[in-house]
Design a protein around this motif. Structure first.
Motif, PDB file in Angstrom:
ATOM      1  N   GLU A 173       4.005   7.272   2.261  1.00 46.14           N
ATOM      2  CA  GLU A 173       4.119   6.265   3.316  1.00 46.14           C
ATOM      3  C   GLU A 173       3.829   4.924   2.649  1.00 46.14           C
ATOM      4  O   GLU A 173       2.728   4.707   2.136  1.00 46.14           O
ATOM      5  CB  GLU A 173       3.128   6.547   4.435  1.00 46.14           C
ATOM      6  CG  GLU A 173       3.299   5.681   5.646  1.00 46.14           C
ATOM      7  CD  GLU A 173       4.541   6.032   6.466  1.00 46.14           C
ATOM      8  OE1 GLU A 173       5.086   5.103   7.092  1.00 46.14           O
ATOM      9  OE2 GLU A 173       4.948   7.198   6.491  1.00 46.14           O
TER      10      GLU A 173
ATOM     11  N   ARG B 116       0.848  -1.186   0.000  1.00 48.71           N
ATOM     12  CA  ARG B 116       0.000   0.000   0.000  1.00 48.71           C
ATOM     13  C   ARG B 116       0.887   1.239   0.000  1.00 48.71           C
ATOM     14  O   ARG B 116       1.990   1.225   0.533  1.00 48.71           O
ATOM     15  CB  ARG B 116      -0.890  -0.006   1.239  1.00 48.71           C
ATOM     16  CG  ARG B 116      -1.983   1.036   1.246  1.00 48.71           C
ATOM     17  CD  ARG B 116      -2.846   0.845   2.458  1.00 48.71           C
ATOM     18  NE  ARG B 116      -2.234   1.553   3.574  1.00 48.71           N
ATOM     19  CZ  ARG B 116      -2.907   2.220   4.486  1.00 48.71           C
ATOM     20  NH1 ARG B 116      -4.208   2.219   4.470  1.00 48.71           N
ATOM     21  NH2 ARG B 116      -2.282   2.865   5.444  1.00 48.71           N
TER      22      ARG B 116
ATOM     23  N   ASN C  19       3.612   0.780   2.818  1.00 42.09           N
ATOM     24  CA  ASN C  19       3.508  -0.414   3.650  1.00 42.09           C
ATOM     25  C   ASN C  19       4.192  -1.553   2.906  1.00 42.09           C
ATOM     26  O   ASN C  19       3.948  -1.769   1.720  1.00 42.09           O
ATOM     27  CB  ASN C  19       2.052  -0.780   3.925  1.00 42.09           C
ATOM     28  CG  ASN C  19       1.386   0.199   4.865  1.00 42.09           C
ATOM     29  OD1 ASN C  19       1.969   1.178   5.275  1.00 42.09           O
ATOM     30  ND2 ASN C  19       0.137  -0.063   5.197  1.00 42.09           N
TER      31      ASN C  19
ATOM     32  N   THR D  90       8.096  -2.959   8.024  1.00 40.91           N
ATOM     33  CA  THR D  90       6.655  -2.906   7.728  1.00 40.91           C
ATOM     34  C   THR D  90       6.274  -1.596   7.060  1.00 40.91           C
ATOM     35  O   THR D  90       5.300  -1.545   6.315  1.00 40.91           O
ATOM     36  CB  THR D  90       5.793  -3.082   9.004  1.00 40.91           C
ATOM     37  OG1 THR D  90       6.148  -2.063   9.939  1.00 40.91           O
ATOM     38  CG2 THR D  90       5.999  -4.455   9.620  1.00 40.91           C
ATOM     39  N   THR D  91       7.066  -0.528   7.303  1.00 50.92           N
ATOM     40  CA  THR D  91       6.768   0.767   6.683  1.00 50.92           C
ATOM     41  C   THR D  91       8.045   1.450   6.220  1.00 50.92           C
ATOM     42  O   THR D  91       9.140   1.183   6.731  1.00 50.92           O
ATOM     43  CB  THR D  91       6.065   1.735   7.668  1.00 50.92           C
ATOM     44  OG1 THR D  91       6.947   2.023   8.745  1.00 50.92           O
ATOM     45  CG2 THR D  91       4.755   1.161   8.176  1.00 50.92           C
TER      46      THR D  91
END
Length: 189
Positions: free
Chosen positions: A79, A65, A81, A89-90
């Protein structure tokens, strides 16, 4: 050194493109590398995917994402994902360069829960002829800090593996779209 037709009758080498567009200031605690991919799809199609700062998941398989804050322009922040399986994770990333005429894209990682500190990359997209058809030479270079406990070789190997995966996926998606573009409409028969 490999000489390639640039699609406009001139010859450029990969090394020339790297010298011209892929300059990084490298400090002692950093590693850097450049990777090359030849794609059997026209430049406009490949560039449309590379320049999609707001939708990297179109071709980057580790992105699940992406949310962009503000308009899509130099300085925009996204940002991202990251899918499970990677040690993150990010990732928070800033658009540093977007040149639609020269086909140059640059980004910098400015945050996230990973070990890629002071990471920046440049991607350039160049026309070439592959098997007598329009193709694209993609070059991606990067510079990143070497994390404590790792060597330069280990760090470069890890980042290069991620980029190779992304470039392979970019080629797969671009070549699939190029085949779809070549399909004749049924009503022309």
């Amino acid at each position: 050194m490999i000489a390639k037709m640039n699609g406009y009758g001139g010859i450029k080498t990969e090394d020339e493109y790297i010298r011209r567009h892929h300059r990084h200031e490298i400090r002692d605690n950093q590693c850097s590398s450049s990777l090359v991919k030849h794609i059997k799809a026209p430049v406009h199609l490949v560039w449309s995917l590379v320049r999609s700062f707001d939708q990297p998941q179109k071709y980057k398989p580790f992105v699940s994402r992406c949310i962009v804050q503000g308009d899509l322009e130099i300085g925009s922040v996204r940002e991202v994902n990251v899918k499970s399986g990677l040690p993150a994770t990010t990732s928070t990333e800033r658009l540093e360069l977007l040149d639609d005429e020269e086909h140059i894209f640059g980004m910098r990682i400015v945050g996230g829960d990973h070990r890629l500190k002071n990471y920046s990359s440049i991607v350039t997209v160049h026309p070439e002829i592959i098997d007598g058809r329009p193709g694209t030479l993609v070059i991606e270079s990067f510079v990143v800090d070497v994390p404590d406990g790792n060597t330069k070789d280990e760090t470069c190997y890890f980042v290069e593996a991620l980029i190779k995966c992304n470039l392979k996926s970019l080629a797969d998606v671009s070549e699939r779209l190029a085949i779809q573009d070549q399909t004749e409409p049924i009503d022309r028969i």
